[in-house]
Design an enzyme around this catalytic site. Structure first.
Site, PDB file in Angstrom:
ATOM      1  N   THR A 117       0.810  -1.214   0.000  1.00  0.00           N
ATOM      2  CA  THR A 117       0.000   0.000   0.000  1.00  0.00           C
ATOM      3  C   THR A 117       0.843   1.263   0.000  1.00  0.00           C
ATOM      4  O   THR A 117       1.965   1.275   0.545  1.00  0.00           O
ATOM      5  CB  THR A 117      -0.912   0.028   1.246  1.00  0.00           C
ATOM      6  OG1 THR A 117      -1.561   1.295   1.349  1.00  0.00           O
ATOM      7  CG2 THR A 117      -0.095  -0.187   2.517  1.00  0.00           C
ATOM      8  N   TYR A 141      -2.143   0.328   9.931  1.00  0.00           N
ATOM      9  CA  TYR A 141      -2.344  -0.335   8.640  1.00  0.00           C
ATOM     10  C   TYR A 141      -1.085  -0.229   7.790  1.00  0.00           C
ATOM     11  O   TYR A 141      -0.557  -1.233   7.289  1.00  0.00           O
ATOM     12  CB  TYR A 141      -3.537   0.286   7.915  1.00  0.00           C
ATOM     13  CG  TYR A 141      -3.627  -0.124   6.460  1.00  0.00           C
ATOM     14  CD1 TYR A 141      -3.858  -1.449   6.108  1.00  0.00           C
ATOM     15  CD2 TYR A 141      -3.492   0.815   5.435  1.00  0.00           C
ATOM     16  CE1 TYR A 141      -3.936  -1.829   4.777  1.00  0.00           C
ATOM     17  CE2 TYR A 141      -3.584   0.443   4.102  1.00  0.00           C
ATOM     18  CZ  TYR A 141      -3.797  -0.880   3.778  1.00  0.00           C
ATOM     19  OH  TYR A 141      -3.870  -1.257   2.461  1.00  0.00           O
TER      20      TYR A 141
END
Length: 328
Positions: A117, A141
């Site tokens: 990501t 995250y």
């Protein structure tokens, strides 16, 4: 040769499975169906319902299906939730990835593609952001994904094992043929939420933060069509099969849209007004993230085919309408 797709019944994973299936590849899926759906898959693709943290299960699937490559999507993806519940993310994204990688190393599966990501960059100082920019995630995250990247690098140094980590920017849209899309209830992707609001599935859309240092005060993101993202995975797999070395690559278009611009696009395509409510910024959100994807283009020969916000929104809306009929 069989490709294992983890999280293959989910949003991006199901698109990957369909692309592999269309190409005549042998595929097997592991998914616990916590956010995925078995009906999102081709009927003849084997689905093993289970957790990638179960090394014995993964090892059995690798052996029984003759797996030689893994494309790893399974994990949790909601930034604000990761701030509120970091241990969930370190388990689902980091610890479970460690178990999956361990099973691959033990079974000699030497080709691995990882769903990473842009959140590993945090608030980048350079826009568009290149892969060698400082890695400063601002959410659990992002950190959980970065830790998995670090594990992959270490395993590749110690074993006959090569990987590609693809750092996604904001994935949106749906299969142009209408076979699958973003189907998870309560999803937080902006275009998904806006499409739901336009179709009356949500009473309103919340805009989190209107005081960012951008032209209209809202955050800016690089939205990539899920079909183009899946195409990058297919090229990465081919590169590894041809002996390519381990690599990290950004997946984005190199330009961004603000929250308000996306909302306007959804209103225009749908022809329907919907309410927006201004809210405070969410923890863990970055101001502006746009990809420098020149490495992806140069090393994989990637040429996006759906780099158009109107097309992305059109496909997302079409899927929402189909999903509404399915769930009615």
């Amino acid at each position: 040769m069989t490709v294992l797709v983890t999280g293959g019944a989910g949003y991006i994973g199901s698109h990957m499975v369909w692309a592999l299936h269309d190409a005549g590849e042998a595929v097997v899926v592991i998914d616990n169906l916590s956010t995925g759906f078995d009906w999102a898959l081709p009927g003849d693709v084997p689905l093993v319902r289970g957790d990638i943290g179960d090394e014995a299960l993964v090892a059995r699937v690798l052996s029984e299906h003759g797996v030689d490559a893994v494309i790893h999507f399974a994990g949790s993806i909601i930034v604000p939730e990761s701030v509120a519940n970091p241990l969930k993310y370190y388990k689902n994204n980091t610890a479970n990835s460690r178990s999956l990688i361990a099973a691959c190393a033990a079974k000699g599966v030497d080709k691995f593609i990882f769903s990473s990501t842009a959140a590993v960059y945090g608030d980048p100082e350079i826009i568009p952001v290149p892969e060698d920019a400082p890695l400063k995630p601002v959410s659990p995250y992002g950190t959980s994904k970065l830790m998995t990247e670090m594990m992959l690098a270490d395993v590749a140094a110690a074993h006959d094992f090569r990987y590609t980590a693809l750092r996604y920017f904001n994935v949106a849209g749906a299969d142009p043929r209408g076979r699958t899309g973003q189907s998870t209830a309560g999803a937080t992707h902006l275009i998904k939420v806006a499409a739901e609001a336009a179709l009356g599935k949500r009473a309103h859309l919340s805009v989190y933060g209107t005081d960012y240092p951008t032209e209209d005060g809202t955050a800016i993101r690089d939205y990539i069509h899920v079909a183009d993202l899946v195409g990058a995975h297919a090229l990465a797999l081919e590169r590894l099969r041809q002996g390519g070395d381990s690599a990290v690559m950004n997946c984005g278009y190199g330009h961004g849209y603000s929250v308000f611009e996306v909302i306007e696009a959804v209103r225009k395509v749908s022809g329907r007004p919907f309410e927006t409510r201004m809210e405070a910024r969410r923890p863990g959100d970055s101001v502006r993230i746009v990809a420098d994807a020149s490495r992806l283009r140069a090393e994989l020969g990637w040429q996006p085919r759906h780099d158009d916000l109107t097309e992305i929104v059109t496909h997302a809306l079409a899927w929402e309408e189909k999903l509404a009929k399915r769930n009615s």
